[in-house]
Design a protein around this motif. Structure first.
Motif, PDB file in Angstrom:
ATOM      1  N   LEU A 193       0.824  -1.196   0.000  1.00 38.00           N
ATOM      2  CA  LEU A 193       0.000   0.000   0.000  1.00 38.00           C
ATOM      3  C   LEU A 193       0.868   1.259   0.000  1.00 38.00           C
ATOM      4  O   LEU A 193       0.520   2.266  -0.613  1.00 38.00           O
ATOM      5  CB  LEU A 193      -0.934  -0.007   1.215  1.00 38.00           C
ATOM      6  N   SER A 194       2.023   1.203   0.653  1.00 38.96           N
ATOM      7  CA  SER A 194       2.944   2.336   0.647  1.00 38.96           C
ATOM      8  C   SER A 194       3.392   2.660  -0.777  1.00 38.96           C
ATOM      9  O   SER A 194       3.456   3.829  -1.167  1.00 38.96           O
ATOM     10  CB  SER A 194       4.170   2.048   1.513  1.00 38.96           C
ATOM     11  N   LEU A 199       2.806   2.675 -13.589  1.00 38.92           N
ATOM     12  CA  LEU A 199       3.369   2.120 -12.351  1.00 38.92           C
ATOM     13  C   LEU A 199       2.324   2.053 -11.242  1.00 38.92           C
ATOM     14  O   LEU A 199       2.299   1.113 -10.447  1.00 38.92           O
ATOM     15  CB  LEU A 199       4.567   2.959 -11.901  1.00 38.92           C
ATOM     16  N   ARG A 200       1.429   3.035 -11.206  1.00 37.20           N
ATOM     17  CA  ARG A 200       0.365   3.063 -10.199  1.00 37.20           C
ATOM     18  C   ARG A 200      -0.598   1.890 -10.385  1.00 37.20           C
ATOM     19  O   ARG A 200      -0.972   1.226  -9.420  1.00 37.20           O
ATOM     20  CB  ARG A 200      -0.395   4.394 -10.277  1.00 37.20           C
ATOM     21  N   VAL A 201      -0.951   1.608 -11.611  1.00 31.51           N
ATOM     22  CA  VAL A 201      -1.845   0.473 -11.892  1.00 31.51           C
ATOM     23  C   VAL A 201      -1.183  -0.838 -11.470  1.00 31.51           C
ATOM     24  O   VAL A 201      -1.820  -1.695 -10.855  1.00 31.51           O
ATOM     25  CB  VAL A 201      -2.256   0.461 -13.382  1.00 31.51           C
ATOM     26  N   ALA A 219      -1.001  -4.479  -4.536  1.00 31.35           N
ATOM     27  CA  ALA A 219      -1.521  -4.157  -3.203  1.00 31.35           C
ATOM     28  C   ALA A 219      -2.822  -4.892  -2.904  1.00 31.35           C
ATOM     29  O   ALA A 219      -3.010  -5.380  -1.784  1.00 31.35           O
ATOM     30  CB  ALA A 219      -1.740  -2.652  -3.067  1.00 31.35           C
ATOM     31  N   PHE A 220      -3.689  -4.979  -3.875  1.00 32.37           N
ATOM     32  CA  PHE A 220      -5.036  -5.481  -3.595  1.00 32.37           C
ATOM     33  C   PHE A 220      -5.330  -6.864  -4.159  1.00 32.37           C
ATOM     34  O   PHE A 220      -6.284  -7.497  -3.732  1.00 32.37           O
ATOM     35  CB  PHE A 220      -6.078  -4.484  -4.106  1.00 32.37           C
ATOM     36  N   ARG A 221      -4.523  -7.315  -5.109  1.00 32.22           N
ATOM     37  CA  ARG A 221      -4.791  -8.620  -5.694  1.00 32.22           C
ATOM     38  C   ARG A 221      -3.571  -9.525  -5.675  1.00 32.22           C
ATOM     39  O   ARG A 221      -3.648 -10.648  -6.136  1.00 32.22           O
ATOM     40  CB  ARG A 221      -5.270  -8.457  -7.126  1.00 32.22           C
ATOM     41  N   GLY A 222      -2.464  -8.998  -5.247  1.00 29.95           N
ATOM     42  CA  GLY A 222      -1.240  -9.804  -5.247  1.00 29.95           C
ATOM     43  C   GLY A 222      -0.739 -10.094  -6.642  1.00 29.95           C
ATOM     44  O   GLY A 222      -0.020 -11.052  -6.866  1.00 29.95           O
ATOM     45  N   THR A 223      -1.122  -9.233  -7.621  1.00 33.25           N
ATOM     46  CA  THR A 223      -0.696  -9.426  -9.007  1.00 33.25           C
ATOM     47  C   THR A 223       0.063  -8.203  -9.473  1.00 33.25           C
ATOM     48  O   THR A 223       0.127  -7.196  -8.787  1.00 33.25           O
ATOM     49  CB  THR A 223      -1.907  -9.639  -9.936  1.00 33.25           C
ATOM     50  N   THR A 247     -12.054  -5.175 -14.980  1.00 37.31           N
ATOM     51  CA  THR A 247     -13.325  -5.782 -15.353  1.00 37.31           C
ATOM     52  C   THR A 247     -14.338  -5.758 -14.235  1.00 37.31           C
ATOM     53  O   THR A 247     -15.485  -6.078 -14.437  1.00 37.31           O
ATOM     54  CB  THR A 247     -13.140  -7.236 -15.826  1.00 37.31           C
ATOM     55  N   GLY A 248     -13.948  -5.365 -13.025  1.00 34.86           N
ATOM     56  CA  GLY A 248     -14.880  -5.304 -11.908  1.00 34.86           C
ATOM     57  C   GLY A 248     -14.933  -6.620 -11.164  1.00 34.86           C
ATOM     58  O   GLY A 248     -14.227  -7.568 -11.477  1.00 34.86           O
ATOM     59  N   PRO A 249     -15.804  -6.687 -10.157  1.00 31.56           N
ATOM     60  CA  PRO A 249     -15.887  -7.889  -9.336  1.00 31.56           C
ATOM     61  C   PRO A 249     -16.466  -9.088 -10.097  1.00 31.56           C
ATOM     62  O   PRO A 249     -17.303  -8.912 -10.975  1.00 31.56           O
ATOM     63  CB  PRO A 249     -16.809  -7.478  -8.173  1.00 31.56           C
ATOM     64  N   ALA A 250     -15.980 -10.252  -9.748  1.00 32.14           N
ATOM     65  CA  ALA A 250     -16.474 -11.477 -10.393  1.00 32.14           C
ATOM     66  C   ALA A 250     -17.869 -11.785  -9.868  1.00 32.14           C
ATOM     67  O   ALA A 250     -18.191 -11.520  -8.712  1.00 32.14           O
ATOM     68  CB  ALA A 250     -15.534 -12.632 -10.105  1.00 32.14           C
ATOM     69  N   ALA A 251     -18.709 -12.336 -10.726  1.00 39.55           N
ATOM     70  CA  ALA A 251     -20.095 -12.675 -10.330  1.00 39.55           C
ATOM     71  C   ALA A 251     -20.132 -13.948  -9.544  1.00 39.55           C
ATOM     72  O   ALA A 251     -19.316 -14.795  -9.592  1.00 39.55           O
ATOM     73  CB  ALA A 251     -20.959 -12.802 -11.568  1.00 39.55           C
TER      74      ALA A 251
END
Length: 173
Positions: A96-97, A151-153, A159-163, A169-173
């Motif tokens: 996150l930093s 770089l931010r993307v 930070a949020f997906r470990g990728t 694409t948004g949240p998975a259904a």
């Protein structure tokens, strides 16, 4: 209290940008030193940001505007103090930093680009302002913004997906 003249306002404006640039150079150098930078993109960006501060300092001096170094020193100290933040981890650096630092750099470079555009609007009336140089500086700022967004993307994905990249694409259904 007497109203400030245009030259006084320009001096305040440029000194405020110089102060922000001092903090920006420190942040860019720290980000380059602490982030994984296999291609040297962050080191190059830090060098460009330092050169841009030098250009702003030269422009300020060429206009005969006194440089208020105390503002730059205050912003430098604030950047140092800004390193003391809670990031959800006690012993290691949080991803996150990385994200927050890149977002702060992007905002700072957006401000720098606006400064170059503002000075361009004055170039016709200020013989000491070189419109061609200001266009080059503004173009370099736009390239920096594109790099920082890339770089931010990547940092958001880590930070949020470990990728390495964020999923738009948004949240998975």
């Amino acid at each position: 209290m007497e109203p400030a003249d245009d030259r006084t306002l320009l001096g305040i404006y440029l000194n405020d940008h110089l102060a922000g640039a001092a903090a920006g150079v420190e942040l860019a150098r720290r980000v380059a030193a602490t982030h994984d930078d296999p291609g040297g993109r962050l080191r190059g960006l830090a060098d460009d940001i330092a050169a841009d501060r030098g250009a702003l300092l030269s422009i300020t001096m060429s206009l005969g505007i006194p440089v208020r170094r105390y503002k730059s020193m205050a912003m430098w100290a604030m950047e140092k103090a800004g390193r003391l933040k809670f990031n959800g981890r006690l012993r290691s650096r949080s991803p996150l930093s990385d994200l927050l630092e890149l977002e702060a750099m992007r905002v700072a470079v957006e401000g720098k680009a606006a400064c170059w555009r503002t000075l361009l609007t004055l170039a016709d009336d200020e013989p000491d302002l070189d419109a061609a140089e200001l266009r080059v500086l503004e173009g370099r700022a736009q390239a920096q913004i594109l790099l920082l967004e890339e770089l931010r993307v990547e940092a958001a994905g880590k930070a949020f997906r470990g990728t390495g990249a964020a999923d738009d694409t948004g949240p998975a259904a």
